[in-house]
Design a protein around this motif. Structure first.
Motif, mmCIF file in Angstrom:
data_model
loop_
_atom_site.group_PDB
_atom_site.id
_atom_site.type_symbol
_atom_site.label_atom_id
_atom_site.label_comp_id
_atom_site.label_asym_id
_atom_site.label_seq_id
_atom_site.Cartn_x
_atom_site.Cartn_y
_atom_site.Cartn_z
ATOM 1 N N LEU A 336 6.113 -41.176 2.697
ATOM 2 C CA LEU A 336 4.711 -41.546 2.499
ATOM 3 C C LEU A 336 3.879 -40.405 1.940
ATOM 4 O O LEU A 336 2.768 -40.629 1.461
ATOM 5 N N THR A 337 4.398 -39.195 1.987
ATOM 6 C CA THR A 337 3.658 -38.040 1.486
ATOM 7 C C THR A 337 4.086 -37.689 0.068
ATOM 8 O O THR A 337 3.256 -37.546 -0.828
ATOM 9 N N ALA A 338 5.390 -37.573 -0.132
ATOM 10 C CA ALA A 338 5.898 -37.212 -1.446
ATOM 11 C C ALA A 338 6.117 -38.439 -2.332
ATOM 12 O O ALA A 338 6.254 -38.298 -3.545
ATOM 13 N N ALA A 339 6.168 -39.606 -1.736
ATOM 14 C CA ALA A 339 6.290 -40.849 -2.500
ATOM 15 C C ALA A 339 5.180 -41.791 -2.031
ATOM 16 O O ALA A 339 4.166 -41.350 -1.516
ATOM 17 N N GLU A 340 5.357 -43.086 -2.208
ATOM 18 C CA GLU A 340 4.300 -44.053 -1.883
ATOM 19 C C GLU A 340 4.659 -44.937 -0.709
ATOM 20 O O GLU A 340 4.060 -45.992 -0.506
#
Length: 413
Positions: A336-340
């Motif tokens: 959720l931080t580096a992707a969506e």
């Protein structure tokens, strides 16, 4: 209001809604039936486009909603701005510190909720420790995560939980679609976006072989990685072994791994003694809920230098002997931080279960004692049926004779 930011959020929400036909249909049903009329809901969720579609469905059902973020690094500021323009009270901003994170939860609770939605149990925990004056007004809630359910079951064992909570995480559809396929894909997506590393030929160590862990292991193996699993549960370890994965204790795996992914719901899974023997360039990622699975404090103590932001969402820790360890997303949820996060099609099912579980709680709360409850089977089946219908997939139905056979003990073989 930043209108340009809100418009970007609206476009993002619209794109997510395209892949969420079940929740969209439930929103239309809720608008006609108004099952949540007059109810105030405090929610602590990832503030993403998919969550916005859920919030829209609940609002269509008559609810008043206050939303806080369950992870400060996953908040999409454009979505938060768009929801604010829709009239939703949003208390979230990307990258806030721990103090602000909890202040936002308190502000969401200021609505004096009758129902709560939680993702990790921080909102429920705050209710029971710091906002106890509101507890008598809460009739029930839903919890989305494995970590949250662990905490809630412990509260129940200690007779501390004051209202019924539905364990949305524990449905068959959620475990299959969200935990396994969603976490598997989005975690690998986050690692690849943050590092642009080639997984083929790498050794990927997956700590924890629950539904989320097996999803990560499957996706990593599918991309050509050698996968090593660590576990504390003998049955899960045996399952991993029979599926062809190597099973090692972390003390041994720490020396072999190129990429480490923690997916346990527990703390200190990767500790100082493990960090001390890792390869130069080892990548550390967490896909469990909280930022405690990797002992970041121990990593700080071992490091002689820290280079922040060597890539987006990637910090490099240089140890005394020159080895470099790469920590992704500060040890928070890498997907959720580096992707969506999970694809919208995945959250379509999880959030549909949330919405239907809330409607069930409104009907049944007076009959429920405080504790953790499974989602009613009919809700889980309805979500699956709606998803199949949206995909144009048909299934067989039992004949009358088959129904009689299944419900009779008198029939022989």
């Amino acid at each position: 209001m930043d209108r340009a930011l809100a418009e970007a959020g609206e476009r993002r929400i619209g794109w997510a809604a395209r892949a969420m036909p079940v929740l969209t249909a439930l929103g239309e049903r809720f608008a006609a039936e108004r099952p949540l009329e007059g109810w105030r809901i405090a929610a602590c969720l990832h503030v993403t486009a998919e969550t916005a579609v859920l919030v829209g469905a609940l609002r269509a059902g008559g609810a008043e909603i206050a939303l806080a973020a369950s992870n400060p690094l996953s908040t999409q500021d454009d979505v938060a701005q768009a929801l604010g323009e829709y009239g939703i009270a949003v208390h979230a901003r990307a990258g806030v510190d721990r103090e602000t994170y909890y202040r936002h939860i308190h502000r969401a609770l200021d609505i004096a909720p009758g129902l709560v939605l939680d993702d990790g149990c921080d909102l429920v925990n705050t209710l029971h420790t710091e906002r106890t004056e509101l507890l008598d007004g809460v009739r029930g809630g839903c919890e989305e995560t494995t970590t949250g359910i662990i905490r809630l079951r412990q509260m129940t064992a200690e007779a501390a939980l004051r209202f019924p909570v539905v364990a949305v995480n524990d449905t068959r559809t959620k475990r299959m679609f969200d935990n396994r396929y969603g976490t598997g894909q989005s975690t690998v997506d986050g690692i690849m976006r943050a590092t642009n590393t080639l997984l083929a030929g790498k050794t990927v160590v997956v700590a924890g072989f629950g539904y989320c862990g097996r999803g990560v292991a499957e996706r990593a193996r599918g991309l050509g990685a050698r996968v090593v699993v660590t576990e504390i549960d003998p049955v899960k370890a045996l399952d991993a072994s029979l599926q062809g994965y190597e099973v090692r204790p972390m003390a041994a795996a720490a020396r072999e791994g190129d990429v480490f992914v923690t997916v346990t719901g527990n703390r200190d899974v990767i500790r100082g003694e493990h960090l001390a023997v890792m390869k130069d360039g080892a990548i550390l990622a967490n896909a469990g809920h909280f930022d405690v699975e990797i002992d970041v404090r121990a990593l700080d103590e071992l490091a002689q230098a820290v280079h922040r932001g060597v890539r987006a969402n990637t910090d490099e820790y240089v140890l005394a002997d020159g080895r470099r360890l790469l920590l992704l997303a500060e040890g928070r949820l890498v997907n959720l931080t580096a992707a969506e996060g999970h694809p919208a099609a995945v959250m379509d099912m999880s959030f549909s279960a949330q919405a239907l579980a809330l409607a069930w709680l409104v009907r049944e709360h007076a009959l429920l004692a405080p504790g953790v409850y499974d989602v009613p089977e009919e809700v889980d089946v309805e979500v699956a049926r709606l998803k199949l219908a949206a995909a144009g997939i048909e299934v067989d139905e039992l004949t009358a004779e088959q129904e009689r056979y299944l419900h009779s003990w008198r029939s022989g073989s």
